[in-house]
Structure formats: C-alpha cells, structure tokens
Write a protein that holds these residues in place. Structure first.
Motif, PDB file in Angstrom:
ATOM      1  N   GLY A 154      22.607 -10.516  -5.969  1.00 28.65           N
ATOM      2  CA  GLY A 154      21.516 -10.482  -4.994  1.00 28.65           C
ATOM      3  C   GLY A 154      21.022  -9.073  -4.738  1.00 28.65           C
ATOM      4  N   LYS A 155      21.928  -8.120  -4.679  1.00 31.41           N
ATOM      5  CA  LYS A 155      21.549  -6.720  -4.480  1.00 31.41           C
ATOM      6  C   LYS A 155      20.714  -6.233  -5.646  1.00 31.41           C
ATOM      7  N   GLN A 156      21.079  -6.664  -6.855  1.00 26.78           N
ATOM      8  CA  GLN A 156      20.317  -6.312  -8.041  1.00 26.78           C
ATOM      9  C   GLN A 156      18.940  -6.953  -8.024  1.00 26.78           C
ATOM     10  N   SER A 157      18.875  -8.228  -7.635  1.00 24.36           N
ATOM     11  CA  SER A 157      17.616  -8.979  -7.710  1.00 24.36           C
ATOM     12  C   SER A 157      16.572  -8.513  -6.719  1.00 24.36           C
ATOM     13  N   CYS A 158      17.002  -8.015  -5.565  1.00 22.84           N
ATOM     14  CA  CYS A 158      16.008  -7.684  -4.538  1.00 22.84           C
ATOM     15  C   CYS A 158      15.435  -6.286  -4.700  1.00 22.84           C
ATOM     16  N   GLY A 159      16.032  -5.444  -5.545  1.00 24.00           N
ATOM     17  CA  GLY A 159      15.496  -4.096  -5.719  1.00 24.00           C
ATOM     18  C   GLY A 159      15.597  -3.301  -4.430  1.00 24.00           C
ATOM     19  N   GLN A 160      14.564  -2.550  -4.118  1.00 25.93           N
ATOM     20  CA  GLN A 160      14.538  -1.802  -2.862  1.00 25.93           C
ATOM     21  C   GLN A 160      14.354  -2.778  -1.713  1.00 25.93           C
ATOM     22  N   LEU A 161      15.259  -2.744  -0.752  1.00 20.34           N
ATOM     23  CA  LEU A 161      15.198  -3.677   0.369  1.00 20.34           C
ATOM     24  C   LEU A 161      14.533  -3.014   1.561  1.00 20.34           C
ATOM     25  N   VAL A 162      13.457  -3.645   2.046  1.00 24.34           N
ATOM     26  CA  VAL A 162      12.710  -3.155   3.209  1.00 24.34           C
ATOM     27  C   VAL A 162      12.846  -4.192   4.322  1.00 24.34           C
ATOM     28  N   PHE A 163      13.233  -3.757   5.491  1.00 21.39           N
ATOM     29  CA  PHE A 163      13.409  -4.668   6.624  1.00 21.39           C
ATOM     30  C   PHE A 163      12.272  -4.519   7.618  1.00 21.39           C
ATOM     31  N   LYS A 172      13.362 -11.027 -10.393  1.00 21.30           N
ATOM     32  CA  LYS A 172      13.947  -9.696 -10.372  1.00 21.30           C
ATOM     33  C   LYS A 172      12.911  -8.762  -9.753  1.00 21.30           C
ATOM     34  N   ALA A 173      13.037  -8.560  -8.455  1.00 22.17           N
ATOM     35  CA  ALA A 173      12.011  -7.820  -7.717  1.00 22.17           C
ATOM     36  C   ALA A 173      12.265  -6.317  -7.780  1.00 22.17           C
ATOM     37  N   ASP A 174      11.199  -5.562  -7.660  1.00 20.60           N
ATOM     38  CA  ASP A 174      11.317  -4.122  -7.480  1.00 20.60           C
ATOM     39  C   ASP A 174      11.475  -3.774  -6.010  1.00 20.60           C
ATOM     40  N   VAL A 175      10.826  -4.583  -5.170  1.00 16.49           N
ATOM     41  CA  VAL A 175      10.889  -4.409  -3.715  1.00 16.49           C
ATOM     42  C   VAL A 175      10.992  -5.794  -3.083  1.00 16.49           C
ATOM     43  N   THR A 176      11.820  -5.908  -2.056  1.00 17.22           N
ATOM     44  CA  THR A 176      11.854  -7.125  -1.250  1.00 17.22           C
ATOM     45  C   THR A 176      11.640  -6.739   0.197  1.00 17.22           C
ATOM     46  N   VAL A 211       0.835  -1.208   0.000  1.00 18.87           N
ATOM     47  CA  VAL A 211       0.000   0.000   0.000  1.00 18.87           C
ATOM     48  C   VAL A 211       0.866   1.254   0.000  1.00 18.87           C
ATOM     49  N   SER A 212       1.922   1.266   0.825  1.00 19.59           N
ATOM     50  CA  SER A 212       2.739   2.475   0.952  1.00 19.59           C
ATOM     51  C   SER A 212       3.658   2.686  -0.243  1.00 19.59           C
ATOM     52  N   LEU A 213       4.193   1.600  -0.817  1.00 23.91           N
ATOM     53  CA  LEU A 213       5.162   1.742  -1.898  1.00 23.91           C
ATOM     54  C   LEU A 213       4.524   1.699  -3.280  1.00 23.91           C
ATOM     55  N   MET A 214       3.367   1.030  -3.406  1.00 21.92           N
ATOM     56  CA  MET A 214       2.698   0.919  -4.697  1.00 21.92           C
ATOM     57  C   MET A 214       1.206   1.205  -4.505  1.00 21.92           C
ATOM     58  N   PRO A 215       0.884   2.425  -4.099  1.00 25.13           N
ATOM     59  CA  PRO A 215      -0.480   2.754  -3.663  1.00 25.13           C
ATOM     60  C   PRO A 215      -1.540   2.669  -4.750  1.00 25.13           C
ATOM     61  N   LYS A 261       5.577  -6.243 -15.071  1.00 22.28           N
ATOM     62  CA  LYS A 261       4.779  -5.841 -13.912  1.00 22.28           C
ATOM     63  C   LYS A 261       5.680  -5.604 -12.707  1.00 22.28           C
ATOM     64  N   PRO A 262       5.309  -4.654 -11.848  1.00 25.91           N
ATOM     65  CA  PRO A 262       6.081  -4.482 -10.611  1.00 25.91           C
ATOM     66  C   PRO A 262       5.953  -5.723  -9.725  1.00 25.91           C
ATOM     67  N   VAL A 263       7.065  -6.060  -9.073  1.00 30.43           N
ATOM     68  CA  VAL A 263       7.109  -7.278  -8.267  1.00 30.43           C
ATOM     69  C   VAL A 263       7.588  -6.951  -6.856  1.00 30.43           C
ATOM     70  N   LEU A 264       6.853  -7.447  -5.872  1.00 25.66           N
ATOM     71  CA  LEU A 264       7.291  -7.392  -4.476  1.00 25.66           C
ATOM     72  C   LEU A 264       7.541  -8.813  -4.011  1.00 25.66           C
ATOM     73  N   SER A 265       8.765  -9.089  -3.554  1.00 20.89           N
ATOM     74  CA  SER A 265       9.110 -10.427  -3.074  1.00 20.89           C
ATOM     75  C   SER A 265       9.001 -10.497  -1.564  1.00 20.89           C
TER      76      SER A 265
END
Length: 499
Positions: free
Chosen positions: A202-211, A183-187, A51-55, A159-163
């Motif tokens: 791995g840094k490329q594949s995860c896209g924006q990393l959210v913890f 190949k995620a846009d957000v993980t 919701v917050s990243l892809m509203p 399509k945008p992807v969140l992993s």
C-alpha cells in the motif's frame, strides 16, 4: 531521558476505512457541513494539489466510477475546467445511474457543459495527468474485469497518476491489492489517514501521500478511535543532554550475541550501531573463529568467545541473533541465553537467526521486556503462515506475532510496524535503498542501545525505528539509493541522535 511529543497531530493518527466511512458525516454535521459540501471541499483539494504538485499539466484525464469517489472526481473536473484546464472525463460504466450526492456532482458537471465519455485507451495519449476517482474505500472483494482492464492501461501508460482518497483497487485497511491496483504517484486522502496507505504494498501504491482533513479533522478525531499512529522522527524530542558528572557506566552495558564462524559482519554492525548511538559499554559474544574479525578496526568494542553467563550477568540489555547461524553452536548459545534471561529477567532484542531458532522451538517461554524484530519471511515462520499472507495483512500479523510471543514486535519492511499487543505504530521514513544486507543488524543494535540506556521499551522501539529509517533517507538523498550500505548510516545516526 528520551521524550516524545504527547499531543498527536492529525497526520499521526491512522484509521480503519469503516471508521472514516461511518463517522465522517457525523463529524461534518458537527461543524455545520453537509455531505455535498464535504464533497465540494474534497474535489477542490484534489485540484489544488494537482496544480501545486504537477503544475505543468494542462490536460486532465479524470476517471470515475459510481460511488462517492466519482462525486469527488466530478467536482475536481469542475474546478479544473473553471481554471482553464482541458478535461476528459470518463466513466467506466457511463450508462449506469449515479446515486445521491455523486449524482448531484455529476449533474453540476453536465450543467456546466461537461461530457461523460466511455474510456478508450487512446485517451491516455492525449492527457498530461490521470486523476483516479474510480473506486473508494467501500470496495470489498476482487475488482471486476472492466475496472481491472482500465487500471492495467493506466499503470502501463507511463502517465503521472493522482489518486483520490486511495489508489483504486487497494484495500484501505491492509494495503493489499484486490486483484489490480493503481500505482499512483500521488494520493490525496481525506478526513483520516487509512492504515493500508502506510505499509507494505500500500505504501508503494500510493506514492506521495497528501493528507487533507477538509476542515473536519479535529471533529473526526474527537469521535473516532485511532487504531495506529504514524512515526516521524520530528515527533521525538530526543535524548536529554548528558550530565557533566557522568561516566561510561552511566549509559548502559549492551551484550550482542551472534557472529558465528564466517558470519562476523552482522554482529559487528549491531555492536557498532550501539556504540554510535550512545551506549557506554558494548561487548560482543561471538564464535572463536570470528573474534579477530569482529574486533579488528574497532578497539572500543569488547569481543569475547567464552564466559557467556558472566557476560549475560554483566549486561543491562542483550541483542541476540545477528550472524548467529543455525548450527549446533547457534542452538546451544540460543538456549543458554534464553534460559538465563528467563531466570534473570532483563531487556532482550531477538533478531535474525535467533528468530528462526525461536520459530523451531515448540515451547517458547515468554520473556519480560522482550522485543522481536522479524521481516516478513521470519514472521511467516514464527506464525506458520505464508510470506504472502504476512505482506497482505501486515498490521494483523504484527499484532499476532506480538501476542503469540508476549513481546513488542517490530515487523520490518516498507512502513515498518511496531506493535506492543495493544497499539500499532508505523514508520513514515525509509526507502528502497535500505533493502540491503545488514540494515536489520544496525536496527537491532539501535534498539538494544536505547534499551541499555534505560529508555522504556516501546519508546526505544519507536525511536530506533524512526532514527534508523530517517538516517537511511538522509544518506539516500545525498548519495542515491543504489549502493547504500548499512554502515553508511553510522555518521548520520550519530548526528541525529545528538540533535
């Protein structure tokens, strides 16, 4: 003096997948949470990030396997439907029975009126967002064809992807693709940040990393040993203000060795980077044909082509390699520098062509206070392995390089790694625009500058890597990644190091 915050935040600590897998339930139990409650928190966190990243996404395609990641996917679907989103939930093997808490999450989805469908590529045309909950951190070996086909379809869909936790098909420890990888846009990763999300592919594949620590991060860190630490410039307090009563000799004497005939640019970049980061005196020893070109336009830089041993004795730190080349002149200079430092120990940064000469030396003698700065190709030559092997296991080969040469190794690339034979640090900053000629020369100059100013070796390496990469990010954000030059970093480095 340079200072670093002594208390690491949860987002600084990095872990191996086995640690997270084996200790997360113990950590959850210590704060009164069950495994299913942890799963509920994970699914809720995934949805909130959607919701917050892809509203503007209204239709979610959620893809699940059969493990705990699938359970997170089912809970995400429940949260989305209850919030009014349209959800298409697909299982790769819909007829396969799900076990444990994942089964409980699946049943909750079914009880809410949800359906579990088989995946069809046409479903990608109907969704706004793909949520990847296919494969988790427990996967080993090459993934099966049925998963590979779905991953290919997702990656080609646009399509945008969140992993969920990590991109499916990624080795959580190394960042290596296990045959195919999302190949995620957000993980959105949970409990502890996994090593493989922070460097290389791995840094490329995860896209924006959210913890998301799911409320058990502190309990987890109390029982788990961190294998590495993330580097962020904000974690450094910076250099202390200079005393009023000081002079140029108070801030180090750096000797940069390189600049063979026709290769003057690299050593000039290293030397000027050192000046811009505060070294009091910088001298460049170069080939006689390069002397004018290196000194032109930078009168503050001392340029010499004779009396090498006298210059080595003068220096408080040495950088060797930028533009050194690999001919007879190079070999002679390399041998003389290393012979001097072996007998007269002082900090040394070995970079670029000096690393290639070192790789060809069968009996390299370990040096005290030594830093080596290979990219993956140079590391492969130093360790007699392939570039692919290095890139697929960057943490492992950074450690091997540090151990073999009894040095601190800086393995450059996406998610640059600093390894001192005992611990690893990985840089959060940096961007693809920095993949251009001269960037490594600037970094070598920064490291040498800080060591010349008597910053302790490991701290100098960590700070220089962070400073260099953050400066690259700031310049790229302002002007764009394409066309970014190594020398563009100088003004920003100067600003950052004075903050």
């Amino acid at each position: 003096m340079l200072h670093k915050n002594t208390q690491s935040s949860l987002t600084q600590k990095l872990y191996r997948a086995a640690q997270v897998k084996h200790l997360e339930l113990e950590a959850a139990a210590s704060v009164g949470l069950s495994k299913f409650e942890l799963m509920q928190r994970a699914g809720k966190a995934v949805f909130e990030n959607c919701v917050s990243l892809m509203p503007n996404s209204e239709c979610y395609l959620i893809l699940v396997g059969v493990g705990n990641n699938a359970g997170d996917g089912y809970i995400t679907a429940l949260n989305a439907v209850n919030a009014g989103k349209q959800v298409i939930l697909c299982a790769i093997e819909p007829e396969r029975e799900v076990q444990g808490d994942a089964a409980r999450a699946q049943q909750a989805w079914l009880n809410n009126g949800g359906k579990v469908q088989a995946f069809e590529p046409s479903m990608l045309d109907r969704c706004d967002l793909v949520i990847d909950a296919l494969l988790g951190i427990g996967i080993v070996g090459i993934i099966r064809n049925e998963f590979a086909d779905v991953i290919d379809a997702i990656n080609h869909s646009g399509k945008p992807v969140l992993s969920v936790d990590l991109p499916s098909g990624l080795d959580a420890d190394t960042g290596e693709s296990l045959g195919r990888c999302i190949k995620a846009d957000v993980t959105v990763t949970f409990i502890g940040i996994k090593l493989g999300l922070t460097t290389g592919a791995g840094k490329q594949s995860c896209g924006q990393l959210v913890f998301e620590d799911l409320g058990i991060g502190k309990a987890f860190t109390a029982i788990a040993r961190s294998d590495a630490t993330a580097l962020d410039l904000k974690h450094f307090k910076g250099l202390a203000p200079r005393p009023v009563h000081s002079h140029k000799g108070s801030y180090g004497r750096l000797l940069c060795v390189g600049g063979n005939n026709g290769m003057s640019g690299a050593i000039r970049l290293s030397a000027e980077a050192a000046l811009r980061s505060g070294t009091g005196l910088v001298k460049a020893f170069v080939h006689e044909q390069s002397k004018f070109l290196v000194g032109a336009g930078r009168p503050e830089l001392m340029v010499i082509c004779n009396d090498l041993e006298e210059a080595l004795d003068w220096a408080t730190c040495i950088v060797i390699g930028p533009g050194l080349g690999r001919d007879d002149w190079s070999q002679d200079i390399f041998d003389r520098v290393l012979n001097f430092v072996e007998k007269n120990p002082k900090p040394i940064v070995i970079d670029a062509d000096a690393l290639n000469l070192m790789a060809s030396t069968g009996s390299f003698v370990a040096l005290s206070e030594c830093v080596v700065t290979p990219h993956s190709g140079e590391a492969a030559r130093l360790l007699n392995v392939s570039v692919e092997e290095v890139e697929n296991s960057r943490f492992i080969f950074a450690r091997q390089c540090a151990e073999r040469y009894e040095a601190t190794c800086i393995l450059k690339g996406a998610g640059t790694i600093v390894d001192n034979q005992e611990h690893s640090w990985v840089c959060r900053h940096g961007n693809p625009g920095m993949a251009t000629a001269g960037m490594g020369d600037v970094l070598a100059g920064l490291i040498g500058s800080l060591m010349a100013q008597e910053v302790e070796k490991e701290l100098a390496c960590q700070y220089a890597v962070s400073l260099h990469a953050k400066a690259g990010d700031i310049v790229a954000e302002k002007y764009g990644q394409r066309g970014l030059l190594a020398s563009d970093l100088f003004d920003t480095v100067r600003t950052l190091i004075n903050e």
